[in-house]
Design an enzyme around this catalytic site. Structure first.
Site, PDB file in Angstrom:
ATOM      1  N   TYR A 147     -27.350  11.536  19.551  1.00 31.01           N
ATOM      2  CA  TYR A 147     -28.473  11.351  18.623  1.00 31.01           C
ATOM      3  C   TYR A 147     -28.868   9.875  18.556  1.00 31.01           C
ATOM      4  CZ  TYR A 147     -31.104  11.818  14.209  1.00 31.01           C
ATOM      5  OH  TYR A 147     -32.075  11.816  13.228  1.00 31.01           O
ATOM      6  N   TYR A 161     -44.521   1.650  25.864  1.00 31.00           N
ATOM      7  CA  TYR A 161     -45.896   2.177  25.916  1.00 31.00           C
ATOM      8  C   TYR A 161     -46.850   1.294  25.111  1.00 31.00           C
ATOM      9  CZ  TYR A 161     -45.606   6.439  28.653  1.00 31.00           C
ATOM     10  OH  TYR A 161     -45.494   7.321  29.690  1.00 31.00           O
TER      11      TYR A 161
END
Ligand code: UDP
Length: 312
Positions: A147, A161
């Site tokens: 996780y 990005y």
């Protein structure tokens, strides 16, 4: 034309509350979920609405959404220690492949993208309270690694990005949050304590109960997330309630509120369980003008009312 938002993990605890908020704010909401840990009962009240659409889909596979999108919120993931122990590979895939697919979608649609990150990026922290500048103390190969590292990768990919493609991105680091629609059996402390107290069973405190957490009521959490999304700040922001408490004291609070005769029973502390956790929310206060409003005594009352309706 209404603004359109895609929310992944829409049938989950936080995702479903976010869907409610965006509907209330006048958005057209596309909710996506593969129902691995989400439940349709969390969103059944939204299904008849013209402005709500549900897509049953796993975002670690290619994601197709027809039409325009203004915002994408990636909130899909198993999110409790028990869940990601049971589903380690899916947890890693939704955080990595899922995030990649959704960033690609954000680029194609020129949508603003937000990821649900977590206080788990700080691991078992050596700095207290945790501010966004702290890089964390995470065990990559421990049970929580699937996780924690997926979430850290998700942050890195989102920043890539943003920097490389100029996508508008937001990163919220969510601290422990509670309230109605939590799953009774997700293994988290509060659902466990409330359901055990209601059933008259002993409360399972892990370790000696001296480890701390800081619990945020879901309405406050959703408000912080909404404000961050609408802000122009692209670096990570902690959203949580800084009111820190030991797990033992929380168990005693639940017992007192339920009026239960149950006792505390102590179990082994899980591997890599963080010893302390408290958000530094200086950034949220100054950048978003946000701070939590609901204290535990009020939040616990709403939460108990909910658990009484679902615990058998
Ligand atoms: N915990 C506990 N009893 C339970 C479940 C959890 O004492 O039945 C402890 C757990 O070990 C941790 C804290 O409560 O120290 C909060 O656990 P939770 O699973 O809610 O979330 P975490 O913050 O660890 O992700």
């Amino acid at each position: 034309m209404k603004q359109r938002v895609l929310i992944t993990g829409a049938a989950g605890f936080l995702g479903s509350h976010l869907c409610d908020r965006f509907i209330k704010e006048g958005f057209e909401v596309i909710g996506m979920d593969n129902l691995l840990t989400g439940r349709m009962s969390n969103i059944e009240h939204l299904m008849p609405l013209e402005d709500f659409h549900f897509y049953h889909h796993d975002v670690s596979k290619y994601v197709h959404v027809p039409g325009s999108l203004d915002y994408i919120l990636h909130f899909a993931s198993p999110a409790s220690p028990i869940d990601y122990l049971k589903m380690p590979i899916q947890t890693m895939k939704v955080g990595s492949l899922g995030t990649h697919n959704l960033l690609g979608l954000a680029k194609a649609k020129q949508a603003r993208f937000m990821i649900a990150s977590t206080s788990e990026v700080y691991g078992d922290p050596l700095v207290h309270p945790q501010s966004e500048e702290y890089w964390g103390n995470v065990n990559p190969i421990g049970p929580r690694g699937v996780y924690d590292e997926a979430k850290r990768f998700q942050e890195a990919l989102t920043m890539a990005y943003h920097n490389y493609h100029g996508i508008e991105t937001r990163i919220v680091r969510i601290f422990n949050t509670y309230g109605p629609r939590m799953r009774v059996d997700d293994g988290r402390a509060l659902p466990a304590f409330f359901s055990q107290a209601i059933r008259g069973e002993d409360l399972t405190v892990f370790g000696d109960g001296s480890q701390t957490r800081s619990f945020c009521y879901v309405a406050d959490q959703v408000d912080g997330i909404f404000k961050l999304l609408m802000s122009d700040y692209h670096l990570p922001v902690n959203i949580g309630n800084p009111n820190e408490v030991t797990i033992k004291d929380v168990a005693l609070e639940v017992l007192a509120l339920v009026g239960s005769e149950s006792k505390l029973c102590y179990k082994e502390l899980p591997t890599d369980d963080p010893k302390v956790r408290q958000p530094d929310i200086t950034k949220a206060r100054s950048i978003l003008g946000w701070a939590p409003k609901v204290d535990r005594s009020e939040g616990f009352k709403h939460t108990l009312a909910y658990f009484r309706t679902v615990v058998q």
